[in-house]
Design a protein around this motif. Structure first.
Motif, PDB file in Angstrom:
ATOM      1  N   PRO A   1       0.818  -1.217   0.000  1.00 26.56           N
ATOM      2  CA  PRO A   1       0.000   0.000   0.000  1.00 26.56           C
ATOM      3  C   PRO A   1       0.853   1.269   0.000  1.00 26.56           C
ATOM      4  O   PRO A   1       1.392   1.679   1.036  1.00 26.56           O
ATOM      5  CB  PRO A   1      -0.830  -0.132   1.281  1.00 26.56           C
ATOM      6  N   LYS A   2       0.974   1.886  -1.185  1.00 22.10           N
ATOM      7  CA  LYS A   2       1.686   3.148  -1.346  1.00 22.10           C
ATOM      8  C   LYS A   2       1.256   3.765  -2.661  1.00 22.10           C
ATOM      9  O   LYS A   2       0.220   3.402  -3.209  1.00 22.10           O
ATOM     10  CB  LYS A   2       3.203   2.922  -1.289  1.00 22.10           C
ATOM     11  N   ASP A   3       2.025   4.698  -3.192  1.00 23.14           N
ATOM     12  CA  ASP A   3       1.720   5.307  -4.483  1.00 23.14           C
ATOM     13  C   ASP A   3       2.376   4.526  -5.615  1.00 23.14           C
ATOM     14  O   ASP A   3       3.460   3.943  -5.446  1.00 23.14           O
ATOM     15  CB  ASP A   3       2.220   6.753  -4.536  1.00 23.14           C
ATOM     16  N   TYR A   4       1.726   4.566  -6.775  1.00 20.30           N
ATOM     17  CA  TYR A   4       2.277   3.954  -7.985  1.00 20.30           C
ATOM     18  C   TYR A   4       2.017   4.882  -9.164  1.00 20.30           C
ATOM     19  O   TYR A   4       1.024   5.614  -9.197  1.00 20.30           O
ATOM     20  CB  TYR A   4       1.637   2.584  -8.251  1.00 20.30           C
ATOM     21  N   TYR A   5       2.917   4.808 -10.141  1.00 20.41           N
ATOM     22  CA  TYR A   5       2.741   5.615 -11.341  1.00 20.41           C
ATOM     23  C   TYR A   5       1.919   4.862 -12.390  1.00 20.41           C
ATOM     24  O   TYR A   5       2.172   3.694 -12.673  1.00 20.41           O
ATOM     25  CB  TYR A   5       4.089   5.984 -11.964  1.00 20.41           C
ATOM     26  N   MET A   6       0.946   5.555 -12.926  1.00 18.69           N
ATOM     27  CA  MET A   6       0.300   5.176 -14.165  1.00 18.69           C
ATOM     28  C   MET A   6       1.079   5.875 -15.272  1.00 18.69           C
ATOM     29  O   MET A   6       1.366   7.077 -15.172  1.00 18.69           O
ATOM     30  CB  MET A   6      -1.156   5.644 -14.123  1.00 18.69           C
ATOM     31  N   VAL A   7       1.451   5.162 -16.331  1.00 20.76           N
ATOM     32  CA  VAL A   7       2.387   5.688 -17.319  1.00 20.76           C
ATOM     33  C   VAL A   7       1.810   5.556 -18.728  1.00 20.76           C
ATOM     34  O   VAL A   7       1.213   4.535 -19.078  1.00 20.76           O
ATOM     35  CB  VAL A   7       3.740   4.935 -17.261  1.00 20.76           C
ATOM     36  N   ALA A   8       1.984   6.590 -19.540  1.00 18.99           N
ATOM     37  CA  ALA A   8       1.674   6.543 -20.971  1.00 18.99           C
ATOM     38  C   ALA A   8       2.855   7.148 -21.720  1.00 18.99           C
ATOM     39  O   ALA A   8       3.255   8.281 -21.420  1.00 18.99           O
ATOM     40  CB  ALA A   8       0.393   7.305 -21.285  1.00 18.99           C
ATOM     41  N   SER A   9       3.421   6.402 -22.651  1.00 17.20           N
ATOM     42  CA  SER A   9       4.578   6.909 -23.385  1.00 17.20           C
ATOM     43  C   SER A   9       4.399   6.678 -24.879  1.00 17.20           C
ATOM     44  O   SER A   9       3.710   5.750 -25.311  1.00 17.20           O
ATOM     45  CB  SER A   9       5.870   6.246 -22.900  1.00 17.20           C
ATOM     46  N   THR A  10       5.017   7.555 -25.668  1.00 17.15           N
ATOM     47  CA  THR A  10       4.842   7.508 -27.116  1.00 17.15           C
ATOM     48  C   THR A  10       5.513   6.274 -27.705  1.00 17.15           C
ATOM     49  O   THR A  10       6.539   5.804 -27.222  1.00 17.15           O
ATOM     50  CB  THR A  10       5.422   8.764 -27.772  1.00 17.15           C
ATOM     51  N   ARG A  11       4.908   5.774 -28.772  1.00 22.30           N
ATOM     52  CA  ARG A  11       5.431   4.619 -29.506  1.00 22.30           C
ATOM     53  C   ARG A  11       5.744   5.019 -30.939  1.00 22.30           C
ATOM     54  O   ARG A  11       5.126   5.924 -31.503  1.00 22.30           O
ATOM     55  CB  ARG A  11       4.391   3.493 -29.501  1.00 22.30           C
ATOM     56  N   PHE A  12       6.709   4.329 -31.530  1.00 20.57           N
ATOM     57  CA  PHE A  12       7.068   4.505 -32.942  1.00 20.57           C
ATOM     58  C   PHE A  12       7.538   5.930 -33.222  1.00 20.57           C
ATOM     59  O   PHE A  12       7.315   6.478 -34.300  1.00 20.57           O
ATOM     60  CB  PHE A  12       5.894   4.143 -33.864  1.00 20.57           C
ATOM     61  N   THR A  13       8.178   6.555 -32.234  1.00 16.29           N
ATOM     62  CA  THR A  13       8.737   7.891 -32.396  1.00 16.29           C
ATOM     63  C   THR A  13      10.223   7.856 -32.067  1.00 16.29           C
ATOM     64  O   THR A  13      10.669   7.051 -31.235  1.00 16.29           O
ATOM     65  CB  THR A  13       8.037   8.910 -31.468  1.00 16.29           C
ATOM     66  N   LYS A  14      11.000   8.725 -32.714  1.00 18.86           N
ATOM     67  CA  LYS A  14      12.443   8.745 -32.471  1.00 18.86           C
ATOM     68  C   LYS A  14      12.743   9.158 -31.035  1.00 18.86           C
ATOM     69  O   LYS A  14      13.645   8.619 -30.393  1.00 18.86           O
ATOM     70  CB  LYS A  14      13.115   9.695 -33.461  1.00 18.86           C
TER      71      LYS A  14
END
Length: 559
Positions: free
Chosen positions: A281-294
């Motif tokens: 029980p603590k904090d966690y990151y939800m992550v979204a990162s770009t794909r197919f980009t340099k």
């Protein structure tokens, strides 16, 4: 001899008398209504740290969630307080017999500044996770988007236990320039270039210990996260530190419930996952990162366990590399044939693989120049929206004064360097024909497409060039029925569907600069005999513009 009347006989006679003398008025019951009033305004926010103009709905960015149930009538009164004409489209809502409410320039006159329009549509026989967003100009770059849920009715079983809560996650790439500046760039012949960052529900956590959580979870409980990519051009990989993502639904279809470390969500796409709070029980990151980009851009948001102590780890889970990984993930998606849909009949009872194909249409994206400026096209035709919406022109019987049907061939030109032609692009398809559409991508960047008014079976995505012998590789059993499809570089994608929803429907790129510069078309599926069995008449509150503005209204459809 007189027989004594039995109770059964007495009931039968009373029923007959009631039918003879009962008033002829028929009482028609309707499905429930839900109502919304939306004020669309500009506001100033700093999603990436720099104050900029955004589009708010009722002061919210992203906009409010529409939480509906299958068969609900949804009524949304939209007040346009911007300085430009505006429309909202309901991406993924099939709008049965009702392209009048689609909210795109091919079917609707825009809502002028200072005025309003009331959308009324029914989420008939649908479930799932969808979204809405602006369809005009480059407004999508500034906001105006949000989640749209269609829940199953209580009597229809869902193939997983009720979650503790239901969360909406809007992920998107983001530019710090205004939507007007981006539009000017495209109008001048330039591309948008790379976005400056990635947002999750309009924010990007700084990781300085001061970030407020986007969501909270109780230890041991399971939550439903509906994830939609409302971005302009970029596929995004979604993941949560230390947590598996059990995929349960994609754009209206229950799917086989595989667990993933991360999921690619392509432009315009939506999916739903179950996440169990089974970690410390603590904090966690939800992550979204770009794909197919340099250059990879990453957006983060905090998920907090109730009663938890401790910040999220600075170590972000790595995103996958390359599009082959994404293609393999697509191949793992399967329709859940044992689950019920919005209707009581099992989804698997519709054997799409046993229907004969009546027409094959191959659509290839091309980039080029017209009048010295950048344009995008499909099969050499770069769509232009005329002042009179296509559907209105068709309904008023003046289509020949606004556009021509079938100027585009069912196959792309032999050369990608063929001259691009700018004009309205409308394909005529016979009502109820079963059609095969192939999307070919001859470029080095990923493409994504959406079809309004329908769900389709995404039966194959493969590298190379399509040919009829590729049909042997189609999934003709349990391909997922969905509303968007991605096409990887130098690859093709195949979809199958029955065009049984009369109306004027938009097929568009979900790479929005391409849509704005012409990579879209419309499909006209006409109702034989203008029958109300197939399509609704023009609504009384419809906005009228263009050459039909002062024409007498045609008679409504009849049964």
């Amino acid at each position: 001899m007189i027989r004594k009347m039995t109770p059964t006989l007495r009931l039968v006679l009373l029923s007959i008398v009631s039918l003879i003398f009962w008033p002829t008025t028929v009482v028609k019951g309707e499905d429930p209504y839900i109502f919304f009033t939306w004020n669309v305004t500009y506001g100033t926010l700093a999603p990436l740290g720099t104050p900029q103009q955004v589009i708010l709905i009722n002061g919210e960015f992203p906009g409010p969630v529409i939480n509906s149930t299958s068969n609900n009538n949804v009524v949304v009164n939209v007040f346009n307080n911007l300085d430009e004409p505006f429309l909202i489209t309901w991406s993924g809502v099939q709008q049965r017999k009702n392209s009048w409410q689609d909210g795109v320039l091919g079917t609707n006159c825009p809502i002028l500044p200072g005025s309003n329009y009331t959308y009324h549509f029914q989420v008939k026989d649908q479930i799932g996770s969808f979204m809405y967003y602006p369809s005009t100009a480059m407004h999508k770059a500034a906001g105006g988007f949000g989640g749209l849920h269609i829940n199953s009715r209580l009597l229809i079983p869902v193939p997983y236990p009720d979650p503790e809560d239901d969360y909406t996650v809007i992920i998107n790439d983001w530019y710090t320039k205004t939507h007007s500046a981006l539009r000017n760039m495209l109008d001048s012949g330039r591309t948008l270039g790379r976005p400056e960052g990635v947002l999750i529900n309009g924010k990007n956590a700084k990781g300085d210990g001061k970030d407020e959580p986007l969501f909270t979870m109780k230890p041991g409980k399971t939550y439903k996260y509906r994830v939609c990519n409302a971005g302009l051009k970029t596929s995004l990989n979604f993941r949560i530190q230390g947590h598996g993502l059990k995929l349960v639904e994609m754009e209206g279809s229950h799917v086989v419930q595989n667990v993933y470390d991360s999921l690619d969500v392509h432009a315009g796409g939506c999916l739903a996952v179950l996440v169990t709070a089974d970690q410390d029980p603590k904090d966690y990151y939800m992550v979204a990162s770009t794909r197919f980009t340099k250059t990879v851009s990453t957006g983060k948001g905090i998920i907090r366990y109730e009663g938890g102590k401790g910040p999220a780890s600075a170590e972000i889970p790595e995103a996958p590399v390359g599009w082959a990984w994404s293609l393999n993930q697509f191949r793992s998606f399967r329709w859940n044939l044992t689950a019920s849909a919005a209707r009581p009949n099992p989804q698997g009872s519709y054997h799409y693989g046993q229907i004969n194909i009546t027409r094959t249409i191959v659509l290839a994206n091309t980039a080029g120049r017209a009048n010295g400026k950048l344009r995008y096209a499909i099969n050499g035709i770069s769509h232009v929206n005329p002042p009179t919406p296509l559907k209105l022109a068709e309904y008023y019987g003046v289509a020949d004064k606004v556009f021509k049907y079938d100027i585009m061939q069912d196959r792309p030109p032999a050369s990608d360097k063929a001259e691009i032609v700018m004009q309205p692009n409308v394909v005529n398809i016979t009502f109820r024909d079963f059609i095969e559409i192939i999307f070919e991508n001859h470029e080095k960047s990923i493409q994504a497409y959406h079809l309004d008014g329908y769900s389709f079976f995404a039966v194959a995505i493969e590298p190379g060039t399509w040919s009829p012998d590729k049909r042997k590789n189609y999934n003709l059993l349990d391909a997922v029925s969905r509303t968007t499809i991605q096409v990887y570089p130098k690859s093709w994608a195949a979809i199958l569907l029955t065009f049984d929803n009369a109306g004027m429907w938009n097929i568009r790129s979900e790479i929005w600069e391409r849509t704005y510069l012409g990579q879209q078309l419309y499909v006209s599926t006409l109702s034989p005999g203008r029958s109300l069995r197939d399509e609704y008449s023009l609504p009384d509150n419809s906005l009228i513009c263009g050459i039909v503005k002062d024409m007498p209204k045609p008679p409504p459809y009849t049964l």
